[in-house]
Write a protein that holds these residues in place. Structure first.
Motif, short mmCIF file in Angstrom:
data_model
loop_
_atom_site.label_atom_id
_atom_site.label_comp_id
_atom_site.label_asym_id
_atom_site.label_seq_id
_atom_site.Cartn_x
_atom_site.Cartn_y
_atom_site.Cartn_z
N PHE A 59 1.00 -1.08 0.08
CA PHE A 59 0.02 0.06 0.01
C PHE A 59 1.07 1.25 -0.06
CE2 PHE A 59 -4.33 -1.46 1.71
CZ PHE A 59 -4.64 -2.49 0.59
N PRO A 60 1.90 1.46 0.93
CA PRO A 60 2.60 2.49 0.82
C PRO A 60 3.28 2.82 -0.53
CG PRO A 60 3.01 1.42 2.89
CD PRO A 60 2.04 0.50 1.97
N ALA A 61 3.82 1.64 -1.14
CA ALA A 61 4.61 1.59 -2.44
C ALA A 61 3.57 2.18 -3.44
CB ALA A 61 5.00 0.40 -2.78
N TRP A 62 2.09 1.80 -3.47
CA TRP A 62 1.27 2.13 -4.25
C TRP A 62 0.55 3.69 -4.01
CZ3 TRP A 62 -1.58 -3.18 -4.02
CH2 TRP A 62 -0.69 -4.09 -4.59
N ASP A 63 1.02 4.13 -2.94
CA ASP A 63 0.41 5.59 -2.62
C ASP A 63 -0.89 5.57 -2.24
OD1 ASP A 63 0.78 8.32 -2.26
OD2 ASP A 63 0.09 8.71 -4.18
N VAL A 64 -1.17 4.45 -1.18
CA VAL A 64 -2.71 4.36 -0.79
C VAL A 64 -2.57 3.98 0.74
CG1 VAL A 64 -3.56 3.26 -2.82
CG2 VAL A 64 -2.77 1.71 -1.28
N SER A 65 -3.53 4.33 1.25
CA SER A 65 -3.48 4.33 2.80
C SER A 65 -4.76 2.73 3.21
CB SER A 65 -4.19 5.19 3.48
OG SER A 65 -3.12 6.33 3.20
N TYR A 66 -4.16 2.27 4.09
CA TYR A 66 -5.19 1.03 4.54
C TYR A 66 -6.45 1.68 4.92
CZ TYR A 66 -7.22 -2.54 7.49
OH TYR A 66 -8.08 -3.60 8.12
N VAL A 67 -7.51 0.98 4.65
CA VAL A 67 -8.71 1.65 4.96
C VAL A 67 -9.65 0.62 5.81
CG1 VAL A 67 -11.01 2.05 3.96
CG2 VAL A 67 -9.17 3.09 2.88
N ALA A 68 -9.65 -0.76 5.37
CA ALA A 68 -10.64 -1.62 6.09
C ALA A 68 -10.39 -3.24 5.55
CB ALA A 68 -11.93 -1.47 5.74
N THR A 69 -10.81 -4.15 6.29
CA THR A 69 -10.78 -5.60 6.08
C THR A 69 -12.05 -6.23 6.03
OG1 THR A 69 -8.40 -5.75 6.74
CG2 THR A 69 -9.60 -7.70 6.43
N TRP A 70 -12.47 -6.68 5.21
CA TRP A 70 -13.77 -7.33 5.02
C TRP A 70 -13.45 -9.03 5.05
CZ3 TRP A 70 -17.45 -4.91 0.86
CH2 TRP A 70 -17.74 -3.48 1.31
N TYR A 71 -14.52 -9.72 5.22
CA TYR A 71 -14.47 -11.23 5.29
C TYR A 71 -15.54 -11.83 4.31
CZ TYR A 71 -11.48 -10.21 9.11
OH TYR A 71 -10.54 -9.38 10.03
N TRP A 72 -14.95 -12.67 3.40
CA TRP A 72 -15.81 -13.50 2.44
C TRP A 72 -15.99 -14.74 3.16
CZ3 TRP A 72 -13.99 -16.88 -1.93
CH2 TRP A 72 -15.03 -17.33 -2.77
N ILE A 73 -17.13 -15.20 3.58
CA ILE A 73 -17.55 -16.46 4.50
C ILE A 73 -18.26 -17.44 3.21
CG2 ILE A 73 -18.61 -17.61 6.28
CD1 ILE A 73 -18.96 -14.10 7.34
N LYS A 74 -17.51 -18.61 3.27
CA LYS A 74 -18.07 -19.52 2.22
C LYS A 74 -18.87 -20.69 2.96
CE LYS A 74 -13.65 -19.59 0.92
NZ LYS A 74 -12.23 -19.96 0.34
N VAL A 75 -20.20 -20.58 2.27
CA VAL A 75 -20.96 -21.71 2.84
C VAL A 75 -21.55 -22.59 2.02
CG1 VAL A 75 -21.92 -20.12 4.93
CG2 VAL A 75 -23.19 -20.17 2.93
N THR A 76 -22.51 -23.67 2.45
CA THR A 76 -23.17 -24.66 1.64
C THR A 76 -24.50 -24.13 1.15
OG1 THR A 76 -24.01 -26.00 3.10
CG2 THR A 76 -21.64 -26.57 2.70
N VAL A 77 -25.29 -24.82 0.43
CA VAL A 77 -26.77 -24.54 0.20
C VAL A 77 -27.43 -24.57 1.35
CG1 VAL A 77 -26.44 -24.97 -2.11
CG2 VAL A 77 -27.33 -26.81 -0.49
#
Length: 369
Positions: A236-254
């Motif tokens: 992120f610093p190398a790309w000139d961006v600042s960290y904002v947030a983390t989300w979570y993708w939860i994988k479930v069955t039908v």
């Protein structure tokens, strides 16, 4: 829209429904059992014999069993996350009728795994090329199908200069992180193991040059703490961006079960992270994604076939954003896709009558996969 449920904590989205709505116009009979639908026949968890088991999926207490020595700090952090995930899934179950109530046969998702296997056998890698569909309707050519207003570069990620320094309001990427499991899988099925990229090479990508002022970057990340640290502290610093947030993708069955058990780090988890950064702009008026949100969906059986985030990210972008996906494996309307496998899921046979039948799925033996 692919969003079936949402509250203040997150969303339940349907990858299958997103595809269906996008491509059902190629057939007059929308009730056909199209091939791609088999990818989402995830009827039960994928269990591993050597997995560390989390005893009670529905409780708020997580008891981990492992032969390895516990890493106390990580254990506590992950335990709290697991409990929050359980509470969110419980809300989805209590407030919706999304999940199936029918008990499925114990076949370890045979139909979905067979579909994945046939997919790899039938798809071919496209040579380096460029293309776009300037029309507002689907376009079919040379056994490929192209969504409206899409542009793609089927090319190595090292050649981002072909974008001619165009600026993007959103850059989404699913990097081929270094991974021991994929290395083993690649030895068994060559095409199923993508070419991994070193962290140092990811850091060198010219993201800062092509990300618009106030642009958002969204990165699918493994649960490896090394990868997480490298992304936030180095990339992120190398790309000139600042960290904002983390989300979570939860994988479930039908049925709403987790695709695998929660485990003690660094074991496999039923979720992946999506980490966001924003290009530094003190005059920003666009709101940032809030931290610790959840996205729940039934995953595809094809490795790295991630669900589209178009609908859930719209409120964090300009009204008509210019969007780019790197390491892309499929095309999206109004997006530019860049990567060696941009046409991987555009093969026309995926959107035609299925070449599989339920009888075939049940008759095939596991050791043939």
């Amino acid at each position: 829209m692919s969003i079936l449920y949402k509250n203040d904590e997150g969303w339940f989205i349907s990858h299958e429904q997103f595809i269906t709505k996008l491509y059902n116009t190629i057939s007059e009979q929308n009730n056909l059992d199209l091939f791609y639908k088999h990818f989402f026949h995830i009827n039960q968890p994928f269990n591993r014999d050597n997995q560390n088991i989390c005893n009670d999926d529905e409780s708020n207490n997580c008891l981990l069993i492992s032969k390895k020595r516990k890493r106390k700090k990580t254990f506590i952090e992950e335990d709290e996350l697991h409990c929050k995930i359980r509470l969110f899934i419980s809300k989805v179950k209590n407030e919706t009728k999304i999940f199936s109530q029918i008990s499925n046969k114990n076949d370890n998702n045979l139909c979905a795994r067979l579909a994945s296997n046939k997919f790899y056998n039938k798809t071919i890698k496209k040579k380096i090329c460029f293309g776009e569909n300037k029309n507002s309707t689907l376009y079919i050519s040379n056994q490929y199908i192209f969504p409206p207003l899409c542009k793609f570069y089927c090319d190595d990620i090292d050649n981002l200069n072909k974008l001619n320094n165009e600026k993007y309001d959103l850059i989404l990427m699913d990097p081929p992180w270094t991974n021991k499991y994929i290395k083993r899988k690649k030895k068994k099925i060559y095409d199923e193991g993508y070419s991994m990229i070193l962290d140092t090479d990811l850091e060198k990508l010219p993201i800062g040059q092509i990300l618009a002022p106030d642009g958002l970057i969204s990165v699918w990340c493994t649960n490896s703490q090394n990868h997480i640290n490298s992304l936030i502290n180095n990339f992120f610093p190398a790309w000139d961006v600042s960290y904002v947030a983390t989300w979570y993708w939860i994988k479930v069955t039908v049925n709403g079960e987790y695709v695998c058990k929660f485990t003690q780090p660094p074991g496999k988890q039923p979720y992946e992270r999506i980490i966001f950064g924003r290009k530094r702009n003190i005059n920003s008026v666009i709101k940032n994604p809030e931290d610790n949100k959840f996205i729940v969906s039934i995953p595809s059986s094809v490795h790295s076939h991630k669900p589209p985030l178009t609908d859930v990210l719209s409120s964090f972008l300009p009204e008509t954003p210019n969007c780019l996906e790197l390491f892309a494996r499929y095309l999206l309307p109004n997006w530019t896709s860049f990567g060696l496998e941009t046409l991987k899921f555009q093969h026309l046979f995926l959107y035609q009558q299925s070449i599989l039948t339920d009888v075939q799925c049940l008759q095939i033996k596991e050791n043939l996969l």
